[in-house]
Design a protein around this motif. Structure first.
Motif, mmCIF file in Angstrom:
data_model
loop_
_atom_site.group_PDB
_atom_site.id
_atom_site.type_symbol
_atom_site.label_atom_id
_atom_site.label_comp_id
_atom_site.label_asym_id
_atom_site.label_seq_id
_atom_site.Cartn_x
_atom_site.Cartn_y
_atom_site.Cartn_z
ATOM 1 N N UNK A 90 3.679 -4.790 -1.682
ATOM 2 C CA UNK A 90 5.033 -5.307 -1.924
ATOM 3 C C UNK A 90 5.621 -5.851 -0.625
ATOM 4 N N UNK A 91 6.367 -6.939 -0.726
ATOM 5 C CA UNK A 91 6.923 -7.590 0.469
ATOM 6 C C UNK A 91 7.844 -6.699 1.280
ATOM 7 N N UNK A 92 8.442 -5.721 0.653
ATOM 8 C CA UNK A 92 9.368 -4.834 1.364
ATOM 9 C C UNK A 92 8.636 -3.726 2.119
ATOM 10 N N UNK A 93 7.303 -3.757 2.127
ATOM 11 C CA UNK A 93 6.506 -2.744 2.816
ATOM 12 C C UNK A 93 5.594 -3.394 3.845
ATOM 13 N N UNK A 94 4.922 -2.523 4.613
ATOM 14 C CA UNK A 94 3.905 -2.953 5.574
ATOM 15 C C UNK A 94 2.584 -2.317 5.196
ATOM 16 N N UNK A 95 1.503 -2.977 5.507
ATOM 17 C CA UNK A 95 0.170 -2.450 5.218
ATOM 18 C C UNK A 95 -0.131 -1.280 6.151
ATOM 19 N N UNK A 96 -0.592 -0.171 5.584
ATOM 20 C CA UNK A 96 -1.002 0.999 6.369
ATOM 21 C C UNK A 96 -2.427 0.756 6.888
ATOM 22 N N UNK A 97 -2.504 -0.048 7.943
ATOM 23 C CA UNK A 97 -3.796 -0.461 8.485
ATOM 24 C C UNK A 97 -4.556 0.710 9.095
#
Length: 185
Positions: A90-97
């Motif tokens: 979702x755009x409101x989140x960041x990827x947990x890389x």
């Protein structure tokens, strides 16, 4: 046709505008199979100058933030081997890389792919990366929240134009793995 989300008055079924899509996306639409008809994949023509999420949402409606997803390219490394993958959150989140992505790829180290690598290897424009028509063999990691969203706005492989797709479609794309917590606040 009016789009099911956003303020787009001219949404068109993707199979009716293949000439506006970049070849790999058009090929994916032509070869479409699965539980959702290809006519439910919608294309909207947009201004490439406002392709980035924050500006795009400001221009086309704040409600799009909860219905938009970002697709980013990551690189996982173990020893001398590197694996590229696409992540849809979702755009409101960041990827947990460093957590979810690293574990899923079995990598010792994971990071966002440099912009040049992401665009060269995917054949997509920065700001238009999409999970539809990814290079063969790429893993596609999808946050479960995206799959649970009725309609999702994603890139179209270039900065001009967006796709509006039923969220459940992403679970059935080639190489897709649906994961909880891929996107973090």
């Amino acid at each position: 046709m009016r789009a099911p989300i956003g303020d787009f008055d001219d949404a068109r079924p993707a199979p009716e505008c293949l000439d506006l899509l970049v070849a790999p996306v058009a090929d994916a639409v032509r070869a479409w199979s699965g539980g959702v008809p290809a006519r439910q994949l919608l294309y909207v023509d947009t201004d490439p100058a406002i392709a980035d999420t924050a500006v795009f949402v400001e221009h086309h409606g704040a409600g799009l933030l909860s219905a938009s997803a970002n697709c980013v390219v990551v690189a996982g490394r173990r020893g001398g081997a590197s694996t590229l993958a696409a992540c849809l959150v979702p755009s409101r989140t960041r990827v947990d890389v460093n957590g979810v992505v690293r574990r899923q790829l079995g990598a010792r180290k994971a990071s966002f792919a440099p912009m040049e690598t992401a665009t060269d290897e995917s054949g997509m424009e920065y700001g238009g990366i999409t999970p539809i028509g990814l290079p063969a063999g790429w893993p596609l990691l999808v946050d479960s929240a995206v799959v649970g969203t009725e309609w999702v706005l994603v890139g179209s492989r270039r900065r001009r134009g967006k796709l509006i797709v039923p969220g459940k479609v992403f679970a059935g794309l080639p190489g897709a793995v649906v994961l909880e917590g891929l996107g973090t606040a």
